[in-house]
Design an enzyme around this catalytic site. Structure first.
Site, PDB file in Angstrom:
ATOM      1  N   HIS A 100       0.798  -1.227   0.000  1.00  0.00           N
ATOM      2  CA  HIS A 100       0.000   0.000   0.000  1.00  0.00           C
ATOM      3  C   HIS A 100       0.834   1.280   0.000  1.00  0.00           C
ATOM      4  CE1 HIS A 100      -4.517   0.876   0.934  1.00  0.00           C
ATOM      5  NE2 HIS A 100      -4.082   1.559  -0.096  1.00  0.00           N
ATOM      6  N   ASP A 127     -10.092  -0.731   3.388  1.00  0.00           N
ATOM      7  CA  ASP A 127      -8.928  -1.257   4.095  1.00  0.00           C
ATOM      8  C   ASP A 127      -9.319  -1.656   5.524  1.00  0.00           C
ATOM      9  OD1 ASP A 127      -6.261  -1.606   5.104  1.00  0.00           O
ATOM     10  OD2 ASP A 127      -5.528   0.021   3.825  1.00  0.00           O
ATOM     11  N   HIS A 129      -7.227  -1.214   7.737  1.00  0.00           N
ATOM     12  CA  HIS A 129      -6.426  -0.220   8.466  1.00  0.00           C
ATOM     13  C   HIS A 129      -6.676   1.162   7.858  1.00  0.00           C
ATOM     14  CE1 HIS A 129      -4.371  -4.145   8.194  1.00  0.00           C
ATOM     15  NE2 HIS A 129      -4.159  -3.980   9.482  1.00  0.00           N
ATOM     16  N   ASP A 131      -4.059   3.469   7.569  1.00  0.00           N
ATOM     17  CA  ASP A 131      -2.803   3.882   6.934  1.00  0.00           C
ATOM     18  C   ASP A 131      -2.560   5.383   7.098  1.00  0.00           C
ATOM     19  OD1 ASP A 131      -2.602   1.222   6.278  1.00  0.00           O
ATOM     20  OD2 ASP A 131      -3.166   1.486   4.174  1.00  0.00           O
ATOM     21  N   HIS A 144       4.001   1.116   4.650  1.00  0.00           N
ATOM     22  CA  HIS A 144       2.673   0.960   4.018  1.00  0.00           C
ATOM     23  C   HIS A 144       1.554   1.420   4.962  1.00  0.00           C
ATOM     24  CE1 HIS A 144       1.822  -3.482   5.478  1.00  0.00           C
ATOM     25  NE2 HIS A 144       2.292  -2.727   6.428  1.00  0.00           N
ATOM     26  N   ASP A 231      -7.342  -2.310  -0.626  1.00  0.00           N
ATOM     27  CA  ASP A 231      -6.384  -3.180   0.062  1.00  0.00           C
ATOM     28  C   ASP A 231      -7.040  -4.559   0.203  1.00  0.00           C
ATOM     29  OD1 ASP A 231      -4.973  -4.498   2.235  1.00  0.00           O
ATOM     30  OD2 ASP A 231      -4.218  -2.545   2.894  1.00  0.00           O
ATOM     31  N   ASP A 233      -6.849  -6.644   2.403  1.00  0.00           N
ATOM     32  CA  ASP A 233      -7.335  -6.950   3.755  1.00  0.00           C
ATOM     33  C   ASP A 233      -8.654  -6.270   4.100  1.00  0.00           C
ATOM     34  OD1 ASP A 233      -6.776  -4.380   4.832  1.00  0.00           O
ATOM     35  OD2 ASP A 233      -4.791  -4.977   5.491  1.00  0.00           O
ATOM     36  N   GLU A 276      -1.562  -4.855  -1.818  1.00  0.00           N
ATOM     37  CA  GLU A 276      -1.284  -5.803  -0.730  1.00  0.00           C
ATOM     38  C   GLU A 276      -1.536  -7.266  -1.096  1.00  0.00           C
ATOM     39  OE1 GLU A 276       0.212  -5.202   2.210  1.00  0.00           O
ATOM     40  OE2 GLU A 276       0.321  -3.006   2.041  1.00  0.00           O
TER      41      GLU A 276
HETATM   42 MG    MG Z   1      -4.563  -2.955   5.424  1.00  0.00          MG
HETATM   43 MG    MG Z   2      -3.554  -0.589   3.575  1.00  0.00          MG
END
Ligand code: MG
Ligand code: MG
Length: 311
Positions: A100, A127, A129, A131, A144, A231, A233, A276
Site C-alpha cells: 500500500h 482497508d 487499516h 494507513d 505501508h 487493500d 485486507d 497488498e
Molecule cells: Mg490494510
Molecule cells: Mg492498507
C-alpha cells in the site's frame, strides 16, 4: 455501459510491508487474467508493464526506525510523476501492487492532476487499516501504514518527494471503509484532520450501501475525481487469505461486490489501486482471482454475467 480506456501498470513494491511477497503481485494479477477480464467486458485495455522506482539516497536519521525509507521515497517519486501524467490523459489507470505504500505516489499524483484540472480529488480507502500514521507516529516502521497521512498533507514527509506536497488531498474528501485495526495515535490524527472513518461495526449496523451512497453523492455534487484504493485486507481473510496483515471480520463477498457495483453505477471512478496482494500467501490463486472478479464488477460485470458452477 460506457467503454473505458484502461491502463494497467504493475508496481512490484514490497519495501513498505512487514512481510515479503507483494513484489509478485503484478504478475499474479496478470496470471489471474485481469487484462482479459476487463477486455471481455468491452473495454480497451493496455498493460504498460511494470514501473521502476527512482534511486534515492537519503541522509541517515539517527535513532529513527523507518524501514526502507530510501526505497519508498524512490517509488513515491516515480509513481507521483507517472500518476500526474496519466491523470491528465483520457485513460483510467489501474495500479497493480505491490504494497500500500504505492498509494503515496498514486494518490498524490492524481491529486496534482486534479489540481491542474481545477477539480477536487476524492479518495475511497477500502482497508482494514487507516494507513494514517506519520513518520513520527509509526510504531512498526512499516511505511505501508503511512500513505494516506502523506497524501492528506500531514507534516514530516518531505523525504518522500524531496519537497513539500503542493496539492494535498482535502482530508474532508476521504472516506475510509472496513476498518478493524487502528493505532491510538492514528485515531487521534484522523479525528484532528476530520477524516471520515467507518469501521466494520458501522457497516454491520448501517449497511455498506448506506455508508457509500452519501459519499458518492458528494463526489458527484462537487464534480470531483475519485481515486479508489483497495487493500486486499478490506475483504475477510476467510475468502481473501493472500495478505500479510489479515484481520478477522472483514467485508463479505457480497459487501465487497456491492461496493464495486455501486462504484460502477456511479460512473465516478477515475483511478484505482489494487494493493497488498501477496501471492506467496495465497491458496491456489484464489485471492488473485477474487480481486480480478471484484475489479470486473467495478467495470460493469453483473451478477447474471457470472456462470453458474455445477458440481
Ligand atoms: Mg490494510
Ligand atoms: Mg492498507
Amino acid at each position: 455501459m460506457s467503454v473505458q480506456d484502461i491502463t494497467l501498470i504493475g508496481v512490484p513494491l514490497e519495501a513498505g510491508a512487514g512481510r515479503r511477497g507483494c513484489i509478485m503481485g503484478p504478475d499474479a494479477f496478470r496470471t489471474a487474467g485481469l487484462s482479459e477480464a476487463l477486455g471481455e467486458l468491452g473495454h480497451s485495455v493496455r498493460d504498460v508493464g511494470n514501473i521502476q522506482p527512482e534511486q534515492v539516497s537519503l541522509p541517515e536519521t539517527p535513532g529513527v526506525v523507518l524501514k526502507n525509507l530510501d526505497a519508498i521515497a524512490g517509488w513515491t517519486r516515480a509513481l507521483h510523476g507517472r500518476a500526474l501524467e496519466l491523470g491528465l490523459r483520457e485513460t483510467l489507470p489501474i495500479y497493480m501492487g505491490g504494497d500500500h505504500a504505492l498509494a503515496a505516489g498514486t494518490v498524490t499524483g492524481h491529486a496534482a492532476a486534479a489540481n491542474e484540472l481545477g477539480r477536487p480529488l476524492f479518495v475511497l480507502w477500502l482497508d482494514a487499516h487507516t494507513d494514517f500514521n506519520t513518520l513520527d507516529s509509526t510504531r512498526s516502521g512499516n511505511l505501508h501504514g503511512t500513505p494516506l497521512a502523506f497524501a492528506c498533507g500531514l507534516p514530516g514527509f518531505e523525504s518522500y518527494l524531496g519537497h513539500p506536497l503542493n496539492a494535498p488531498v482535502d482530508p474532508g474528501n476521504v472516506e475510509i471503509l472496513g476498518v478493524r485495526s487502528i493505532d491510538r495515535q492514528e485515531s487521534e490524527l484522523l479525528l484532528e484532520y476530520g477524516v471520515s472513518v467507518s469501521d466494520m461495526r458501522r457497516i454491520d449496523e448501517i449497511g455498506i450501501a448506506g455508508l457509500l451512497r452519501p459519499f458518492l453523492d458528494r463526489v458527484a455534487e462537487a464534480n470531483g475525481l475519485l481515486h479508489v484504493s483497495l487493500d486486499v485486507d478490506f475483504i475477510d481473510p476467510e475468502i481473501a487469505p493472500a495478505v500479510g496483515t489479515t484481520v478477522p471480520g472483514g467485508a463479505t463477498f457480497r459487501e465487497a461486490h456491492l461496493v464495486m457495483e455501486m462504484l460502477h453505477d456511479s460512473g465516478l471512478v477515475t483511478s484505482l489501486d489494487l494493493v497488498e496482494l501477496n501471492p506467496f500467501l495465497d491458496d491456489r490463486g484464489r485471492t488473485a482471482r477474487l480481486m480480478v472478479d471484484l475489479t470486473s464488477s467495478l467495470f460493469g460485470k453483473r451478477v447474471f454475467d457470472r456462470p453458474t458452477r455445477s458440481f
